[in-house]
Design an enzyme around this catalytic site. Sequence first.
Site, PDB file in Angstrom:
ATOM      1  N   TYR A 104       4.936   0.655   9.089  1.00  0.00           N
ATOM      2  CA  TYR A 104       5.733   1.271  10.158  1.00  0.00           C
ATOM      3  C   TYR A 104       5.224   0.901  11.547  1.00  0.00           C
ATOM      4  O   TYR A 104       5.992   0.699  12.472  1.00  0.00           O
ATOM      5  CB  TYR A 104       5.760   2.793   9.995  1.00  0.00           C
ATOM      6  CG  TYR A 104       6.748   3.230   8.943  1.00  0.00           C
ATOM      7  CD1 TYR A 104       8.101   2.893   9.075  1.00  0.00           C
ATOM      8  CD2 TYR A 104       6.348   3.946   7.826  1.00  0.00           C
ATOM      9  CE1 TYR A 104       9.018   3.267   8.096  1.00  0.00           C
ATOM     10  CE2 TYR A 104       7.260   4.334   6.851  1.00  0.00           C
ATOM     11  CZ  TYR A 104       8.601   3.991   6.995  1.00  0.00           C
ATOM     12  OH  TYR A 104       9.501   4.360   6.049  1.00  0.00           O
ATOM     13  N   GLU A 205      -8.614   4.418 -20.488  1.00  0.00           N
ATOM     14  CA  GLU A 205      -7.377   3.934 -19.870  1.00  0.00           C
ATOM     15  C   GLU A 205      -6.492   5.096 -19.442  1.00  0.00           C
ATOM     16  O   GLU A 205      -5.927   5.079 -18.360  1.00  0.00           O
ATOM     17  CB  GLU A 205      -6.635   3.046 -20.891  1.00  0.00           C
ATOM     18  CG  GLU A 205      -5.250   2.615 -20.432  1.00  0.00           C
ATOM     19  CD  GLU A 205      -4.462   1.913 -21.553  1.00  0.00           C
ATOM     20  OE1 GLU A 205      -5.076   1.565 -22.581  1.00  0.00           O
ATOM     21  OE2 GLU A 205      -3.256   1.716 -21.386  1.00  0.00           O
TER      22      GLU A 205
END
Lengths: 385, 558
Positions: A104, A205
Site C-alpha cells: 500500500y 507438520e
Amino acid sequence: MSHIDKIDIAARKKVAEIFHKKFSELSESIEKGSPPKLEIPMRTLANTVFDPSKGILKLGIRKIERNFLNMNETKKFMQTLLMASIIYQALVENEYPTIRDLYYRGKHTILFKDLNGKIKEENTWEEQSESDASIRDVEVMTGLLREDMLILSKEKGKVVGNMRIRSGNDIIDLSKLGHGAYAIESTPDLIEFLDYDAELVLVVEKDAVFQQLHRAGFWQKYKALLVTGAGQPDRATRRFVRRLHDELKLPVYILTDSDPYGWYIYSVFKVGSIQLSYESERLATPKAKFLGVSMSDIFGYGTKKAYLNDEERRNFIIKAKDVDIKRAKELMKYSWFHSKLWKREIDMFMDKKAKLEIEAMASKGLKFLAFQYIPEKIQTQDWIE
Amino acid sequence: MSAEAESEERIKAQEKYREMSIAEFFAKNKELAGFSNPTRAIYQTVRELVENSLDATDSHNVLPEVKISIKEVEAATDDKPAKYEVAVEDNGIGVPPNEIANAFGKVLYSSKYVIRQTRGMYGLGVKAAILYSQMTTGQPVFIVSSTDSSDNIYYKKLLIDIKKNEPVIIEEGQLLKRSNWHGTKVYLTLEGDWVRAKQKIIEYIKRTALIAPYAEIIFETPENEIYYFPRVTKKMPKPPSEAKPHPHGIDIEQLKAMVSFTKTKTMLEFMVEEFQSIGEITARKFLESIGIDPNMNPKMLIEKGNSKLLQVVATGLRTYKNFRPPRSDYLSPIGEELIEVGLKRLFNAEWVKAITRQARAYEGHPFIVEAGIAYGGNIIPTEEPVLLRYANKIPLLYEEREDVSYKVVSSINWKLYNIEEPMPLVVLVHVASTKVPYKGVGKESLSEVQELESEIKNAVQEIARSLRLYISKKNSERTLREKIVTISKYIPEIARSLSILSIPPDKWGTDGKNNNEKIIEKLVKIVSKSIELPKIDGKEEDPEKIVRSVIANVKLEQ
C-alpha cells in the site's frame, strides 16, 4: 522512544547502513552518467544449486542486470528502487511494516501524457504479487532477509518447551503458556535464547498433532522443544528451528504424513525451497532427520515389524492419487532424495501406492504416538536423512 | 454505352461529317460531347469554359485568375428543368475582336493543321456548350474580351446558325479600356440540374485547383456559397508548344487532311516538311521502301482512283521501323513540384511525393505519365486509395473503374508498402499526350494501352517505395518515441526513491540536502543520450526535448 527495544535499534542501524551504501553506489554511477542498472542474483530454478557440502539449496552465481534503459525492465527497475526506498524509510523511522503495508505504501498513480498528448494513468504496481517480487529483489540485492529488514508477516509457527527467551523487552517462559504456545515472531533473529532444559527438537507438520502432543505432556517427558509449522512452514519457523540446531546444538526430528507432500515439507526444513533458495543459507537445517511416518512403519521391512496390523492398514491407508505419484516422481529427481533409504522409501510408495496421515497413528491411541512410536523411533535411530 | 457501340458511333459521326454541318451534327448528338442530360450538361459547360480559360492563361505564361459563377435565372417547372447562367472569366490573352465570332460561333474553326497538347481538343467543347445553351434556352452567348495590347474591350452576343455553321451576331460593341484588364468573360444560359451536378462540379473545381496551385480560382454557387482557392505558388508548368505529327501516329483521314493542306510539291518535301524528326535521308529510304517516287506530287494521293496508293503510304507511315521515336519536348507535364504543392494544400497531407516520368510513345503518340501520392493529414482513411485521374491537366471524374489507372492502382498490394487498411492515401495520375487514348467519346477514362499501363505502374510503384521508406522510418521513430515515454515517465519516481536512499541513516530528519533535482537532470541526460531519432525528411528531433516534456507532465499521486 523508550518503548523501542535496544535489539531492534541495533538491527535497524546495521541494515539501514547496508541499504544506504548499496544504493549510493547506484546514485554515484548515475552521477558519472553511466546507464543505470541493478545487478540482481537470478531467482529461478535454473540458478538454484544444491550445495552437497552444506546440504542446502542455494542461489547460483548467475546474476541478471536490470537496466533502466531497457524498455522491458524499466518498470521493474523503478519498482525495485521504490520498494528499497520505502523499506529504508521504514527502517530509519522505526516502523514495522508488513508486506501488505509495503504494497500500500508504494502503490500510487503516475500520471503522464502519451505521444498523442492524452493523459494516462499507471500504478506503480497493481497486485501485491508485484510488490512481493520487489521485496524479493531487494532481499537478494542486499543479501538481507525481510526479517532483517524488520518486515512482519503473519505468524504461523508455534513452539513450546522448557526454555526461556527474550523477545523485545519481555522475557517469555515457553513452558508456562498453558494449553497455548508461543507464536514464533516474524523476526526470529531478534529472539534471544536465555536458558533451556531440552535434548531434542521435534517438528510436527500438523498443528492438531502439535496440540495433542503438547496436551499429552510429551515435551516435559522427553525434554523436547516442540515446534509446528502448521503445514508448509513459514520463513520465521524455519529460521527459528535452524537457530535451535545451530546455537543449542540440538538434534532436529521432523514428523510428517507418510506421503510425498510430507516428504516435501521435510525437504523444505532440510534444504530449503526452490522459490526461496536465496534464503536457504540462513533458513535450512541440513541435519534435520525425517522421523516418520515412513513406509516401513506401515508395512515393515526385513526384520522390522510394522506398527500397524492388517486391520489397521485396511482402515487407515489411503490410496495414492495421481498427483501424489507425480510429486513423488519429481522428488526422485532431487539429489538429496538419492540416498539408499530415501530410494527405498519412495520405491515402496510407488510399489504400494499407499499413503497414511499421521493422525492415523494418533487414532491408535494418543499414548501410542507420544510415548511409544516417537520415542522408540528416536531410540532405535529409525529415521531417514 | 459499350466500347463497340461507341466506335460504331464514331464511324457514323465520321460519315456524317461529309453530309451535314458539324454544328448540325453536334446539335443532334449532344451526348457525344458530354451533354447527355441536364446534370451532365451543366457540369460539361463549366468544364469546357474553365478549360478554355486555363488554356488562355497558363499556356501563355499568364498566372491564371479564374472566376466561375452559376446563377439560377428561371426555376424548374413540372416539365422543364431550371435555367442557369454560367459565367466564367479569366485574365488570359483575350481573343482579337475580329476572331471572336468565329472562335465561338463556328464549329471546327481552325487555321492550321498542327498537333498540340491542349485541354480541349480544337476548342470543340465550348462550341458544343454554346449550341446546347442555344437549343435549350434560345439565349445567345455573351462574350466580353480584350487582348493585352488592345485599348478597347469588345463584346458580342451571338448565336450559331446550325445549318450553315456560321455565327450570327445579335449585338456587338466596344468600350474604352480604363484599366489594364485583359482576358475573356463568357456568359451562357442553359437548362441544367444544378442540385444533381453540384458535388461533381465542386469536385471538378477542387481537382483543377489541385494541379494548378499557381491559379487563383473563385467559384460562386447558385446558393451564393463561395469556394476560393488562392494561389499558393507562382511557378507554372512549361506551356505546351506546337509540333508536327509523328508518322507512326497518322491515320488515313489525317493523311488526307495533311495532303490537302500542304504547300509542298514533292513527296520528299512533304515528308521532310510536314512530319517531325524526318530528314532527307530517312525520307528517301522510307519512300523507296514503299515504292513511292520522291518527286511525286503529294496531291496525287487524294486524286480519284488513287485510294490504293494512299493506303500504301498510310500503312507505310504507321509501320516503318526506322523513323526516330516521337519528340516529347512539346508536351507539358505539370511537374513534380506543382503536384506536390497541390496535394499538400488540398489534403494538408503529412507526406506527399510526385514523379514525372520520362516521355514514352504509343503508336507514334508521345506521352508523359506523372503520379503523386499523398498520405495522412486530412485524408479520410478508406479501404482503397482515393484515385485522382487527369488527362492533359483535365480532371476525369466519371467512369473511374473503366480507367487504366484504376486497374493499376487497385492491383497494387499496399500492405507490401507498409500501408494498412483503411488507408489515408490519395493517388494522383496525370497523362499528358498529344493524343490521349480515351476509351469513349465521353473522354472520361483512358484505355489499357500497354505502354501507358506499364508507365503508370512504374510511376505509382516508385513513389510507393518512397512512402514505404517514410512509413518504416516513422514507425521506428514512433517506437523510439514510445520508448522515451515508457522510460522517462519513471524518472521522477526513481529520482525520489534514490534521493531518499541517499540520505545517510544518521542524517535522517536533519536538513540533509535533497538531491532529487540533480538526479532528474542526470537521468534526463542519460536517457536522451541513449536514443537517436532517425532523420525524417532531413529533420531530426532532439530526444532531450521529448524527455523533458514527458517529465514536465508527470504527476505522482500519493
